[in-house]
Write a protein that holds these residues in place. Structure first.
Motif, mmCIF file in Angstrom:
data_model
loop_
_atom_site.group_PDB
_atom_site.id
_atom_site.type_symbol
_atom_site.label_atom_id
_atom_site.label_comp_id
_atom_site.label_asym_id
_atom_site.label_seq_id
_atom_site.Cartn_x
_atom_site.Cartn_y
_atom_site.Cartn_z
ATOM 1 N N GLU A 138 0.859 -1.178 0.000
ATOM 2 C CA GLU A 138 0.000 0.000 0.000
ATOM 3 C C GLU A 138 0.900 1.234 0.000
ATOM 4 N N VAL A 139 0.574 2.245 -0.810
ATOM 5 C CA VAL A 139 1.399 3.449 -0.905
ATOM 6 C C VAL A 139 0.535 4.695 -0.742
ATOM 7 N N SER A 140 1.188 5.784 -0.364
ATOM 8 C CA SER A 140 0.494 7.065 -0.254
ATOM 9 C C SER A 140 0.423 7.776 -1.586
ATOM 10 N N CYS A 141 1.460 7.594 -2.396
ATOM 11 C CA CYS A 141 1.563 8.357 -3.636
ATOM 12 C C CYS A 141 2.272 7.542 -4.706
ATOM 13 N N LEU A 142 1.839 7.728 -5.940
ATOM 14 C CA LEU A 142 2.524 7.177 -7.102
ATOM 15 C C LEU A 142 3.091 8.340 -7.902
ATOM 16 N N LEU A 143 4.378 8.273 -8.224
ATOM 17 C CA LEU A 143 5.037 9.290 -9.045
ATOM 18 C C LEU A 143 5.251 8.741 -10.447
ATOM 19 N N LEU A 144 4.803 9.485 -11.450
ATOM 20 C CA LEU A 144 5.065 9.145 -12.845
ATOM 21 C C LEU A 144 5.934 10.228 -13.468
ATOM 22 N N GLU A 145 6.996 9.818 -14.138
ATOM 23 C CA GLU A 145 7.869 10.756 -14.852
ATOM 24 C C GLU A 145 7.504 10.744 -16.331
ATOM 25 N N LEU A 146 7.157 11.916 -16.843
ATOM 26 C CA LEU A 146 6.787 12.055 -18.254
ATOM 27 C C LEU A 146 7.660 13.134 -18.898
ATOM 28 N N PRO A 147 8.498 12.772 -19.843
ATOM 29 C CA PRO A 147 8.824 11.425 -20.309
ATOM 30 C C PRO A 147 9.824 10.746 -19.379
ATOM 31 N N GLN A 148 9.996 9.418 -19.550
ATOM 32 C CA GLN A 148 10.930 8.667 -18.718
ATOM 33 C C GLN A 148 12.332 8.822 -19.300
ATOM 34 N N ARG A 149 13.062 9.789 -18.775
ATOM 35 C CA ARG A 149 14.321 10.216 -19.386
ATOM 36 C C ARG A 149 15.347 9.103 -19.550
ATOM 37 N N GLU A 150 15.553 8.306 -18.509
ATOM 38 C CA GLU A 150 16.653 7.340 -18.523
ATOM 39 C C GLU A 150 16.470 6.207 -19.524
ATOM 40 N N ILE A 151 15.274 6.089 -20.094
ATOM 41 C CA ILE A 151 15.066 5.071 -21.139
ATOM 42 C C ILE A 151 14.643 5.743 -22.443
ATOM 43 N N GLY A 152 15.255 6.891 -22.706
ATOM 44 C CA GLY A 152 15.092 7.532 -24.003
ATOM 45 C C GLY A 152 13.918 8.482 -24.115
ATOM 46 N N GLY A 153 13.283 8.782 -22.985
ATOM 47 C CA GLY A 153 12.136 9.687 -23.054
ATOM 48 C C GLY A 153 10.865 9.010 -23.507
ATOM 49 N N GLN A 154 10.688 7.751 -23.150
ATOM 50 C CA GLN A 154 9.478 7.022 -23.546
ATOM 51 C C GLN A 154 8.266 7.533 -22.755
ATOM 52 N N LEU A 155 7.083 7.325 -23.349
ATOM 53 C CA LEU A 155 5.828 7.783 -22.760
ATOM 54 C C LEU A 155 4.764 6.699 -22.833
ATOM 55 N N PRO A 156 3.894 6.645 -21.829
ATOM 56 C CA PRO A 156 2.703 5.799 -21.956
ATOM 57 C C PRO A 156 1.702 6.485 -22.877
ATOM 58 N N THR A 157 0.734 5.741 -23.351
ATOM 59 C CA THR A 157 -0.341 6.364 -24.122
ATOM 60 C C THR A 157 -1.180 7.234 -23.192
ATOM 61 N N TYR A 158 -1.882 8.191 -23.759
ATOM 62 C CA TYR A 158 -2.733 9.050 -22.933
ATOM 63 C C TYR A 158 -3.859 8.228 -22.304
ATOM 64 N N LYS A 159 -4.319 7.225 -23.020
ATOM 65 C CA LYS A 159 -5.359 6.348 -22.483
ATOM 66 C C LYS A 159 -4.862 5.620 -21.236
ATOM 67 N N THR A 160 -3.602 5.194 -21.262
ATOM 68 C CA THR A 160 -3.017 4.536 -20.096
ATOM 69 C C THR A 160 -2.918 5.501 -18.922
ATOM 70 N N LEU A 161 -2.511 6.739 -19.192
ATOM 71 C CA LEU A 161 -2.444 7.763 -18.144
ATOM 72 C C LEU A 161 -3.807 7.966 -17.483
#
Length: 366
Positions: A138-161
């Motif tokens: 169980e967590v208090s917060c989820l952090l998402l980095e957009l874009p994910q720099r260390e793997i080339g700046g990849q992004l999830p789809t907006y639908k996934t977000l």
């Protein structure tokens, strides 16, 4: 002289540097200061028109109730995690294994705030909905980095977000956006900053990365959240007597470059296509989703440094000044497109890639 110094020196003396906005020297601040009145009053300990007006401007841009200017994103994000953990009474947050808080901050979140991270997803891919749904802790917060720099700046789809956001809200998990490069991803999503930020409870953006200011960050969210962040900013020593050099720079380059992100994105896609025509080279992602991506070479770091330095010397086109080693037979570097790219004659750029490809092919045959 070591190859790395040869490459760095060649890049520094290139006629054209492909990435970024130009040298980060004192002119970055001088140009910004020249654009404001000498009678402009300073901020003082977080108060004054210059800081308060900028905070309101960015809160409106991000679609949030309130915003606070910080001297660094490291400080802002650790404080955001602390506030969300304190509100829930649980010192545990989730983020990607290559999150900035995990690999670049000397364990500040753990040592200063005693917050335990839960690492989601394999380090070579982005976080997916299943990773969040299947969390055992169980967590208090989820952090998402957009874009994910260390793997080339990849992004999830907006639908996934959207799906992750809905899930977190249903489960009472706060969702925080590490949006250091938020503005650079808007062309790909074809959304406004406010639309993207509406999926998150809090958001941080940087002013020195894609925007090219000297330093500084904004942390935005609900009024009670940002008011508490001001207290923590003081505790962290970030409530300086005045922050106006950072604020003026941030405001100046925000206005100057906010409408150039489409152009930077187009340039990144064009440049990635050129790299992917070369022998033993691939970009990550193959098709960039922002103005940044990684370039991977299937060759040793020493060999590639020599080839790149020679290419710069012969063409005047500086592709990069730094390489990072993956293994004995592979290396890579990061590309971030800014103002420099549009200044390069297209034919000169193409000729540089023809020569680069030729040199790489010759190395493969040798």
């Amino acid at each position: 002289m070591e190859n790395k110094n040869v490459l760095f020196e060649a890049y520094q003396h290139a006629k054209y540097q492909v990435t970024g906005h130009g040298k980060r020297d004192i002119s970055v601040l001088v140009d910004a200061l020249d654009a404001v009145s000498k009678k402009q009053e300073s901020d003082m300990y977080g108060k004054g028109h210059i800081i308060e007006d900028f905070q309101k401007k960015l809160a409106a841009y991000l679609g949030k109730e309130s915003a606070v200017f910080f001297p660094s994103g490291t400080m802002a994000q650790q404080i955001a995690m602390r506030i969300w953990c304190d509100q829930k009474g649980m010192k545990r947050v989730a983020y990607h294994p290559l999150c900035h808080l995990e690999i670049h901050e000397e364990d500040g979140l753990k040592e200063l705030h005693h917050i335990e991270p839960v690492l989601l997803a394999d380090e070579n891919r982005i976080i997916k909905l299943d990773d969040v749904v299947n969390m055992k802790e169980e967590v208090s917060c989820l952090l998402l980095e957009l874009p994910q720099r260390e793997i080339g700046g990849q992004l999830p789809t907006y639908k996934t977000l959207q799906a992750i956001s809905d899930y977190c809200r249903n489960k009472g998990i706060k969702l925080h956006l590490d949006g250091a490069r938020l503005i650079e991803i808007l062309p790909y999503y074809a959304k406004t900053a406010a639309e993207v930020c509406s999926l998150f409870d809090s958001v941080y953006i940087s002013f020195y990365k894609g925007l090219g200011g000297i330093a500084g960050a904004i942390l935005a969210g609900p009024q009670d959240f940002t008011e508490e962040s001001k207290v923590w900013k003081r505790r962290h020593g970030g409530d300086l007597i005045s922050l106006y050099p950072y604020i003026i720079s941030a405001d100046f380059y925000f206005d100057q470059r906010i409408d150039k992100m489409d152009s930077y994105f187009s340039g990144a896609k064009e440049l990635a296509d050129l790299y992917n025509t070369c022998e033993g080279v691939r970009t990550l992602p193959i098709k960039p989703v922002s103005n940044m991506f990684h370039v991977h070479f299937h060759a040793s770091k020493d060999d590639v440094e020599t080839i790149l330095a020679e290419t710069i010397d012969e063409t005047g086109i500086g592709l990069t000044g730094h390489l990072r080693e993956n293994s004995e037979k592979s290396c890579f570097f990061e590309v971030s497109i800014g103002d420099n790219y549009s200044k390069i004659p297209k034919n000169d750029l193409k000729q540089a890639f023809i020569l680069l490809n030729k040199k790489l092919r010759e190395r493969m045959i040798a």
